[in-house]
Design a protein around this motif. Structure first.
Motif, PDB file in Angstrom:
ATOM      1  N   THR A 164      -8.716  -5.598  14.864  1.00 61.35           N
ATOM      2  CA  THR A 164      -7.294  -5.798  14.527  1.00 61.35           C
ATOM      3  C   THR A 164      -7.077  -5.552  13.034  1.00 61.35           C
ATOM      4  N   VAL A 165      -7.958  -6.098  12.216  1.00 63.82           N
ATOM      5  CA  VAL A 165      -7.853  -5.911  10.759  1.00 63.82           C
ATOM      6  C   VAL A 165      -7.953  -4.428  10.423  1.00 63.82           C
ATOM      7  N   LYS A 166      -8.940  -3.752  10.981  1.00 62.10           N
ATOM      8  CA  LYS A 166      -9.144  -2.323  10.718  1.00 62.10           C
ATOM      9  C   LYS A 166      -7.904  -1.527  11.147  1.00 62.10           C
ATOM     10  N   THR A 167      -7.352  -1.837  12.308  1.00 60.29           N
ATOM     11  CA  THR A 167      -6.172  -1.138  12.820  1.00 60.29           C
ATOM     12  C   THR A 167      -4.966  -1.378  11.913  1.00 60.29           C
ATOM     13  N   GLN A 168      -4.781  -2.625  11.470  1.00 60.50           N
ATOM     14  CA  GLN A 168      -3.642  -2.959  10.606  1.00 60.50           C
ATOM     15  C   GLN A 168      -3.739  -2.243   9.247  1.00 60.50           C
ATOM     16  N   VAL A 169      -4.937  -2.161   8.690  1.00 60.45           N
ATOM     17  CA  VAL A 169      -5.132  -1.459   7.407  1.00 60.45           C
ATOM     18  C   VAL A 169      -4.822   0.023   7.583  1.00 60.45           C
ATOM     19  N   LYS A 170      -5.301   0.628   8.674  1.00 60.75           N
ATOM     20  CA  LYS A 170      -5.031   2.051   8.936  1.00 60.75           C
ATOM     21  C   LYS A 170      -3.534   2.299   9.081  1.00 60.75           C
ATOM     22  N   ARG A 171      -2.851   1.420   9.802  1.00 63.24           N
ATOM     23  CA  ARG A 171      -1.402   1.586   9.998  1.00 63.24           C
ATOM     24  C   ARG A 171      -0.654   1.441   8.666  1.00 63.24           C
ATOM     25  N   ALA A 172      -1.075   0.476   7.867  1.00 62.47           N
ATOM     26  CA  ALA A 172      -0.439   0.273   6.559  1.00 62.47           C
ATOM     27  C   ALA A 172      -0.608   1.522   5.696  1.00 62.47           C
ATOM     28  N   LEU A 173      -1.812   2.073   5.704  1.00 62.98           N
ATOM     29  CA  LEU A 173      -2.058   3.298   4.937  1.00 62.98           C
ATOM     30  C   LEU A 173      -1.230   4.466   5.468  1.00 62.98           C
ATOM     31  N   LYS A 174      -1.087   4.542   6.774  1.00 60.42           N
ATOM     32  CA  LYS A 174      -0.305   5.607   7.410  1.00 60.42           C
ATOM     33  C   LYS A 174       1.163   5.509   6.976  1.00 60.42           C
ATOM     34  N   ILE A 175       1.672   4.285   6.855  1.00 58.68           N
ATOM     35  CA  ILE A 175       3.060   4.065   6.429  1.00 58.68           C
ATOM     36  C   ILE A 175       3.217   4.333   4.924  1.00 58.68           C
ATOM     37  N   LEU A 176       2.261   3.833   4.127  1.00 64.58           N
ATOM     38  CA  LEU A 176       2.385   3.913   2.667  1.00 64.58           C
ATOM     39  C   LEU A 176       2.040   5.291   2.095  1.00 64.58           C
ATOM     40  N   LYS A 177       1.091   5.978   2.682  1.00 71.53           N
ATOM     41  CA  LYS A 177       0.596   7.236   2.120  1.00 71.53           C
ATOM     42  C   LYS A 177       1.702   8.256   1.865  1.00 71.53           C
ATOM     43  N   PRO A 178       2.569   8.575   2.823  1.00 71.85           N
ATOM     44  CA  PRO A 178       3.604   9.573   2.540  1.00 71.85           C
ATOM     45  C   PRO A 178       4.540   9.143   1.396  1.00 71.85           C
ATOM     46  N   LYS A 179       4.883   7.868   1.352  1.00 73.26           N
ATOM     47  CA  LYS A 179       5.770   7.366   0.289  1.00 73.26           C
ATOM     48  C   LYS A 179       5.078   7.429  -1.074  1.00 73.26           C
ATOM     49  N   LEU A 180       3.825   7.005  -1.103  1.00 71.16           N
ATOM     50  CA  LEU A 180       3.094   6.961  -2.364  1.00 71.16           C
ATOM     51  C   LEU A 180       2.690   8.359  -2.827  1.00 71.16           C
ATOM     52  N   ASP A 181       2.371   9.245  -1.910  1.00 69.51           N
ATOM     53  CA  ASP A 181       2.064  10.630  -2.284  1.00 69.51           C
ATOM     54  C   ASP A 181       3.231  11.249  -3.033  1.00 69.51           C
ATOM     55  N   PHE A 182       4.437  11.004  -2.512  1.00 66.86           N
ATOM     56  CA  PHE A 182       5.636  11.532  -3.160  1.00 66.86           C
ATOM     57  C   PHE A 182       5.795  10.937  -4.558  1.00 66.86           C
ATOM     58  N   LEU A 183       5.601   9.616  -4.703  1.00 64.09           N
ATOM     59  CA  LEU A 183       5.746   8.956  -6.000  1.00 64.09           C
ATOM     60  C   LEU A 183       4.695   9.433  -7.000  1.00 64.09           C
ATOM     61  N   ILE A 184       3.477   9.595  -6.532  1.00 67.90           N
ATOM     62  CA  ILE A 184       2.405  10.060  -7.418  1.00 67.90           C
ATOM     63  C   ILE A 184       2.682  11.499  -7.858  1.00 67.90           C
ATOM     64  N   ALA A 185       3.130  12.327  -6.945  1.00 68.11           N
ATOM     65  CA  ALA A 185       3.477  13.710  -7.300  1.00 68.11           C
ATOM     66  C   ALA A 185       4.605  13.725  -8.320  1.00 68.11           C
ATOM     67  N   LEU A 186       5.586  12.876  -8.123  1.00 66.61           N
ATOM     68  CA  LEU A 186       6.700  12.777  -9.059  1.00 66.61           C
ATOM     69  C   LEU A 186       6.211  12.298 -10.424  1.00 66.61           C
ATOM     70  N   LEU A 187       5.331  11.321 -10.426  1.00 70.80           N
ATOM     71  CA  LEU A 187       4.768  10.809 -11.669  1.00 70.80           C
ATOM     72  C   LEU A 187       3.983  11.889 -12.403  1.00 70.80           C
ATOM     73  N   LEU A 188       3.166  12.631 -11.671  1.00 73.67           N
ATOM     74  CA  LEU A 188       2.390  13.712 -12.280  1.00 73.67           C
ATOM     75  C   LEU A 188       3.312  14.792 -12.862  1.00 73.67           C
ATOM     76  N   LEU A 189       4.408  15.047 -12.187  1.00 75.29           N
ATOM     77  CA  LEU A 189       5.365  16.024 -12.679  1.00 75.29           C
ATOM     78  C   LEU A 189       5.927  15.593 -14.036  1.00 75.29           C
ATOM     79  N   PHE A 190       6.210  14.300 -14.204  1.00 74.37           N
ATOM     80  CA  PHE A 190       6.723  13.804 -15.466  1.00 74.37           C
ATOM     81  C   PHE A 190       5.666  13.803 -16.557  1.00 74.37           C
ATOM     82  N   ILE A 191       4.417  13.582 -16.189  1.00 75.51           N
ATOM     83  CA  ILE A 191       3.333  13.562 -17.176  1.00 75.51           C
ATOM     84  C   ILE A 191       3.116  14.965 -17.742  1.00 75.51           C
ATOM     85  N   LEU A 192       3.132  15.958 -16.876  1.00 75.54           N
ATOM     86  CA  LEU A 192       2.898  17.311 -17.333  1.00 75.54           C
ATOM     87  C   LEU A 192       4.135  17.817 -18.009  1.00 75.54           C
TER      88      LEU A 192
END
Length: 192
Positions: A164-192
């Motif tokens: 259950t713990v493993k499944t919940q962590v995977k689901r959380a990552l699945k939800i967060l990854k697309p949102k955070l990928d976008f934010l990190i890309a945006l952050l990198l764009l501002f840094i460069l």
């Protein structure tokens, strides 16, 4: 005691050691211009050359009790001028290096301040996204990622199965990854 132009440089130097201001003035008048030109030839700056010669004559008067002459007065004065010029050059190099390092530090400070502001903002956004997860999933994810507990430790603490713990962590990552990928890309764009 009055001093006239008939004294040799060495005699004037001895009188200076005794505190005779007239002898000091005579040495100053005899050597100022040639020492100034000597310093100017090396430093290529009129004000710095004047400062060096002024410092030399100031040192002669203030340290007259400790003066020691091993040769001629002219060779002594030229050597002192040369040493002061070399000190001036070394001081300019140190000052230049200091200013360069200060400029680099100031640039780093601006960069680091900007970095910390961006990092703090990114952390706030990540925490907001984690808080938007379903309650149990968010709790499991926090234990996994912020407290660095293993799946087994989380399962034991929350009285859940490891699966259950493993499944919940995977689901959380699945939800967060697309949102955070976008934010990190945006952050990198501002840094460069």
């Amino acid at each position: 005691m009055s001093v006239n132009n008939l004294h040799t440089d060495e005699e004037l130097f001895t009188l200076i050691k005794e505190g005779n201001h007239g002898a000091y003035t005579q040495i100053f008048d005899r050597f100022y211009v040639v020492l100034y030109l000597h310093a100017l030839k090396i430093l290529q700056d009129e004000d710095e050359a004047k400062d060096v010669v002024q410092e030399l004559f100031e040192n002669i008067w203030t340290k007259r009790d400790f003066l020691s002459l091993n040769g001629t007065v002219s060779s002594y004065l030229y050597a002192c001028t040369r040493n002061l010029v070399l000190n001036q050059i070394a001081h300019k190099k140190v000052k230049g290096r200091y200013l360069d390092s200060l400029e680099v530090f100031m640039g780093q400070e601006t960069y680091l301040t900007d970095f910390y502001v961006r990092e703090k903002e990114l952390k706030r956004i990540i925490e907001k996204e984690i808080a938007s997860l379903p309650q149990k999933m968010g709790e499991i994810f926090k234990l996994s990622r912020t407290e660095y507990l293993s799946h087994k430790e989380i399962a034991s603490k929350l009285k859940l199965s490891e699966l259950t713990v493993k499944t919940q962590v995977k689901r959380a990552l699945k939800i967060l990854k697309p949102k955070l990928d976008f934010l990190i890309a945006l952050l990198l764009l501002f840094i460069l």
